[in-house]
Design a protein around this motif. Structure first.
Motif, mmCIF file in Angstrom:
data_model
loop_
_atom_site.group_PDB
_atom_site.id
_atom_site.type_symbol
_atom_site.label_atom_id
_atom_site.label_comp_id
_atom_site.label_asym_id
_atom_site.label_seq_id
_atom_site.Cartn_x
_atom_site.Cartn_y
_atom_site.Cartn_z
ATOM 1 N N PRO A 91 -15.423 12.577 6.211
ATOM 2 C CA PRO A 91 -16.121 11.304 6.447
ATOM 3 C C PRO A 91 -15.104 10.159 6.508
ATOM 4 N N PRO A 92 -15.452 9.062 7.155
ATOM 5 C CA PRO A 92 -14.505 7.952 7.313
ATOM 6 C C PRO A 92 -13.926 7.444 5.998
ATOM 7 N N THR A 93 -14.710 7.402 4.941
ATOM 8 C CA THR A 93 -14.174 6.921 3.660
ATOM 9 C C THR A 93 -13.073 7.843 3.158
ATOM 10 N N MET A 94 -13.248 9.164 3.320
ATOM 11 C CA MET A 94 -12.242 10.133 2.904
ATOM 12 C C MET A 94 -11.002 10.020 3.791
ATOM 13 N N GLN A 95 -11.206 9.834 5.095
ATOM 14 C CA GLN A 95 -10.075 9.666 6.012
ATOM 15 C C GLN A 95 -9.245 8.448 5.614
ATOM 16 N N ASN A 96 -9.933 7.328 5.331
ATOM 17 C CA ASN A 96 -9.228 6.115 4.923
ATOM 18 C C ASN A 96 -8.461 6.324 3.626
ATOM 19 N N ALA A 97 -9.083 7.014 2.664
ATOM 20 C CA ALA A 97 -8.417 7.279 1.388
ATOM 21 C C ALA A 97 -7.180 8.150 1.605
ATOM 22 N N LEU A 98 -7.309 9.189 2.435
ATOM 23 C CA LEU A 98 -6.165 10.067 2.698
ATOM 24 C C LEU A 98 -5.049 9.319 3.430
ATOM 25 N N LEU A 99 -5.415 8.488 4.396
ATOM 26 C CA LEU A 99 -4.404 7.698 5.106
ATOM 27 C C LEU A 99 -3.676 6.760 4.151
ATOM 28 N N LYS A 100 -4.421 6.142 3.233
ATOM 29 C CA LYS A 100 -3.804 5.240 2.248
ATOM 30 C C LYS A 100 -2.856 6.019 1.329
ATOM 31 N N LEU A 101 -3.274 7.206 0.895
ATOM 32 C CA LEU A 101 -2.411 8.025 0.040
ATOM 33 C C LEU A 101 -1.129 8.428 0.776
ATOM 34 N N TRP A 102 -1.261 8.813 2.052
ATOM 35 C CA TRP A 102 -0.067 9.173 2.822
ATOM 36 C C TRP A 102 0.834 7.957 3.014
ATOM 37 N N GLU A 103 0.236 6.790 3.190
ATOM 38 C CA GLU A 103 1.017 5.560 3.328
ATOM 39 C C GLU A 103 1.787 5.273 2.041
ATOM 40 N N ILE A 104 1.123 5.430 0.900
ATOM 41 C CA ILE A 104 1.782 5.240 -0.397
ATOM 42 C C ILE A 104 2.918 6.252 -0.556
ATOM 43 N N PHE A 105 2.658 7.497 -0.164
ATOM 44 C CA PHE A 105 3.677 8.536 -0.244
ATOM 45 C C PHE A 105 4.894 8.168 0.606
ATOM 46 N N GLU A 106 4.660 7.748 1.839
ATOM 47 C CA GLU A 106 5.761 7.380 2.735
ATOM 48 C C GLU A 106 6.539 6.188 2.180
ATOM 49 N N ASP A 107 5.818 5.195 1.628
ATOM 50 C CA ASP A 107 6.484 4.039 1.042
ATOM 51 C C ASP A 107 7.367 4.449 -0.137
ATOM 52 N N SER A 108 6.836 5.326 -0.987
ATOM 53 C CA SER A 108 7.626 5.747 -2.150
ATOM 54 C C SER A 108 8.815 6.597 -1.712
ATOM 55 N N ARG A 109 8.631 7.418 -0.686
ATOM 56 C CA ARG A 109 9.742 8.231 -0.192
ATOM 57 C C ARG A 109 10.818 7.333 0.413
ATOM 58 N N THR A 110 10.412 6.310 1.146
ATOM 59 C CA THR A 110 11.369 5.362 1.717
ATOM 60 C C THR A 110 12.111 4.623 0.608
ATOM 61 N N ALA A 111 11.371 4.183 -0.410
ATOM 62 C CA ALA A 111 11.995 3.484 -1.532
ATOM 63 C C ALA A 111 12.963 4.405 -2.273
ATOM 64 N N ARG A 112 12.573 5.653 -2.452
ATOM 65 C CA ARG A 112 13.446 6.617 -3.140
ATOM 66 C C ARG A 112 14.709 6.855 -2.321
ATOM 67 N N ARG A 113 14.570 6.976 -1.018
ATOM 68 C CA ARG A 113 15.734 7.177 -0.146
ATOM 69 C C ARG A 113 16.664 5.970 -0.230
ATOM 70 N N LYS A 114 16.078 4.768 -0.236
ATOM 71 C CA LYS A 114 16.881 3.545 -0.337
ATOM 72 C C LYS A 114 17.590 3.497 -1.692
ATOM 73 N N ASP A 115 16.872 3.835 -2.767
ATOM 74 C CA ASP A 115 17.490 3.867 -4.099
ATOM 75 C C ASP A 115 18.632 4.873 -4.145
ATOM 76 N N ASN A 116 18.442 6.025 -3.530
ATOM 77 C CA ASN A 116 19.493 7.046 -3.503
ATOM 78 C C ASN A 116 20.723 6.542 -2.758
ATOM 79 N N GLN A 117 20.512 5.855 -1.652
ATOM 80 C CA GLN A 117 21.637 5.311 -0.897
ATOM 81 C C GLN A 117 22.373 4.253 -1.703
ATOM 82 N N GLU A 118 21.608 3.378 -2.369
ATOM 83 C CA GLU A 118 22.232 2.349 -3.188
ATOM 84 C C GLU A 118 23.002 2.972 -4.351
ATOM 85 N N SER A 119 22.430 3.988 -4.972
ATOM 86 C CA SER A 119 23.109 4.673 -6.069
ATOM 87 C C SER A 119 24.382 5.349 -5.574
ATOM 88 N N SER A 120 24.303 5.953 -4.412
ATOM 89 C CA SER A 120 25.475 6.606 -3.836
ATOM 90 C C SER A 120 26.584 5.592 -3.563
#
Length: 169
Positions: A91-120
């Motif tokens: 249902p659309p509500t579930m699709q929106n929730a899943l899209l938001k979760l994937w967006e949060i995941f991508e944001d955290s992965r990007t932030a983690r990659r940036k932190d790793n580069q800065e640490s390196s």
């Protein structure tokens, strides 16, 4: 349903062009599910072009996450692009929730990659600084040894000159 390739990760799916409807499909990235894997032998589970059993998969991307589907089991080079969803669309509500979760995941992965580069980068700078400090320390140790040797030579010179002064008098 049309899928757009938004990632360059290992999870991205296989690009498929269907000659039947002229649409461009992408087989979603999938994960193994012990309860739903293997080949589908039912007649409705045969791929259209090859008439062979299809492969069972579970989607693991975007709002399709968790939906089961069937795909052509042939290797990518000869894959006909058969894609059939077993589960109904979320249902659309579930699709929106899943899209938001994937967006949060991508944001955290990007932030983690940036932190790793800065640490390196920080580690690199600290290693350079340590090398410089080691070189300076080695130079200081050498200078201290030279000063101690010079002082020792001076003490010996003074003691030998006082020895001669005593004996001369």
């Amino acid at each position: 349903m049309v899928f757009e390739d938004e990632s360059s990760d290992d999870l991205s799916g296989l690009q498929i062009s269907s000659s039947d409807d002229g649409m461009h499909y992408q087989i979603p990235a999938s994960i193994e599910d012990q309860d739903y894997n293997g080949l589908e032998n039912a007649p409705e589970g045969l791929c259209v072009e090859h008439r062979l059993p299809t492969e069972r998969r579970v989607a693991f991307e975007s709002f399709e996450t968790g939906r089961r589907f069937l795909v052509c089991a042939q290797p990518e080079a000869v894959n006909c692009g058969f894609l059939a969803w077993v589960d109904p669309e979320w249902p659309p509500t579930m699709q929106n929730a899943l899209l938001k979760l994937w967006e949060i995941f991508e944001d955290s992965r990007t932030a983690r990659r940036k932190d790793n580069q800065e640490s390196s980068l920080t580690i690199h700078h600290l290693k350079e600084e340590k090398r410089n400090l080691d070189a300076n320390y080695d130079k200081l140790v050498e200078d201290v040894h030279q000063l101690l040797n010079a002082q020792e030579d001076r003490v010996l010179d003074l003691s030998s000159s006082s020895f001669w002064k005593k004996n001369i008098q």
